[in-house]
Design an enzyme around this catalytic site. Sequence first.
Site, PDB file in Angstrom:
ATOM      1  CG  ASP A  49      -1.760  -1.257   1.327  1.00 39.16           C
ATOM      2  OD1 ASP A  49      -2.228  -1.751   0.291  1.00 39.16           O
ATOM      3  OD2 ASP A  49      -1.925  -1.773   2.452  1.00 39.16           O
ATOM      4  CD  GLU A  53      -8.655  -2.202  -1.582  1.00 33.84           C
ATOM      5  OE1 GLU A  53      -8.990  -2.416  -0.400  1.00 33.84           O
ATOM      6  OE2 GLU A  53      -8.059  -3.041  -2.277  1.00 33.84           O
TER       7      GLU A  53
END
Length: 498
Positions: free
Chosen positions: A14, A174
Site C-alpha cells: 500500500d 479502495e
Amino acid sequence: MIYQNPIVRGFYPDPSVCYANSKYYLVCSSMQYFPAVPLFESEDLLNWTQIGHCLTRTEQIALKNVNSSGGVFAPTIRFHDGRFYMTTTNSTTNQNFIVWTDNIYGEWSDPIFIDQNGIDPSLYFENEKSYFMSNGSDAEGISGIVQCEIDIATGEKRSPSKTVWQGSGGRYLEGPHLYKIKDYYYLLAAEGGTEYGHMVTYARSTSPYGPFEAYPNNPVLTNRNLGGFQIQGVGHGDLIEAPDGSYWLVHLGFRQTGQWTTFHHLGREVFLSPVEFHDNGWFTAGIDGTTPEYVNVPYAKEVQRFQNEYTFLNTDFEKEWCYLRHPLIENYTLCKNQITLNGSSNSLDDVASPTFIGLRQKEFCCRINCDIEIDHGEAGITLYMDENHHYDLALLKVPEGYQIIERICIGNIKSIEAQYSLGNSSRATLVIESNSQEYRFFVNSENQNILLGTGLTRYLSSEVAGGFTGVIIGLYAFDQDSTNTAKFTNFKCEYLHE
C-alpha cells in the site's frame, strides 16, 4: 536506464508517496508490526532508504492483541505548507486518524481522529481547504469513495461526508487519492481486491466535489490477465511527478513463486510504472496497461542499488527491524554485535507480543545463519507469516541436555519434524537456506551443515495463510517461566540469485 521491479522489496504494501524539499518520501502499511508505517526517502523515486517510521510510540497506535493482518492499513503521506501529514486506519479499532511532523527525521504528533468511516484514508489540500477521503459509506448509506472537508489542525469536519464516486464496477473499491493536474481533478483508486484481480482505476472531474467521470478504458493498470507472469496483484497506487516532469505510478504488486505456481509469501511490494497524459486529458499507465519486471526510466542517473547482505552491524534496529505488536522492551538488549532476548511466556502461536524481532524477507533465495546460546527454554529463528503459519529452527533445553528442533506450524497442524542432540552444548549455529519453492533447515556441527528437513514456501503464502502480510525472518526466545536468556551473534541474511 533500465530498472527492475519491485523497487522496494519484501512486505511493504500500500505505498503512498509525496515530494518535498527536493526529495521523495514513501510510506507503507505495517499491519500488526511495530514501529508502524515504515518511512523511506529517495532522490529519484528509484533507490529508497528507510529513514524511520511514522508511529513509534505505543500511545500513537493500539496494537495490543491485534490479529495478524489487523492494525495499520494503507497510509497516505502528503506535504502541505511546510508540514508533513500521514493519515491511516487502525482497522482493528475502526479509526481513521492523522499525524504530522515538521521534521521528517524526527517524531510525529499524537493522532488526530477523523469522524469518517471506511479505510484507506487520503488527504488533498487546495485554497486553504483540507479534503479527507476514504472508502466507506456516507450519511445516506451510499457506499463508495467518501469525502468531506476537515480542519486539518483538529480533525473536525467542516462538511458532511459525501460519496463522490462508486468506482468502475470492480469489487472492493479502495485506496483513493485526489490530484489536480492542469484542467482536471483526478480520483485514483484500486478495485478487484488486493489479490490476483487487483487493478488501478480512476475518474476525473472539473471540481473536487465531482461528479467524477470514469476513465472509459478502466482499469488503467492491471496484471490480472497475465497468466504465467511472475508479477501479479498490481494495484493500489499513488501518482507522482518525477524530476524530469514525467508522471509515474508507485503501486503495490507481488511476485509469485514461479511461472505457474500461484503462491506468494514475500508479501505485497512496491513497484513503479510509467504514466503518459494524452491531449484529451486522460492518462494511460504501464506498458500496454500492465506492470513489467523491467522498466525504462529515461531520467535515471544512478544505477539501481540492492542490499544483498543484512547483519547486526549494517542494519539499524530502529529502522529495518520490527516487533510483533507492542513489545515488552525490557526483554530486548540490542547491540551492534549481539542481541540478547529474555524469553516470555507468549509464544509465536499467541495473538500477543512474544519476544521477537525480525526483518522482512526480501528475495526468494537467501541464506540465513546465526549463532545462538541459551541457558534454558527455547530460542531460534522463525520464518513467520502469522501466528498460525510459521517455520521454526530452534535451540531447546531438554532434561538430557540441549537439542535442535525443526518445527512446522501450518494452521492447526503443529509438528516437530526433526530433532538433533547437542549433548551438553548450549550453543549452536543455525542455518536456513531458501529458494522460491522451499526452505531447508540445518544445524552446523564440526563445520558441516547437517540437514534437518525442509518446508515448502507455499504453506507460508497468502494463498494458504490468508491475510495481507509477508514472511518475516524473526529471532525469538520463549520460556514458559519467563526467565530464560538467549544470546544471538554473527547473524547474517544473504540474498542469492536463483
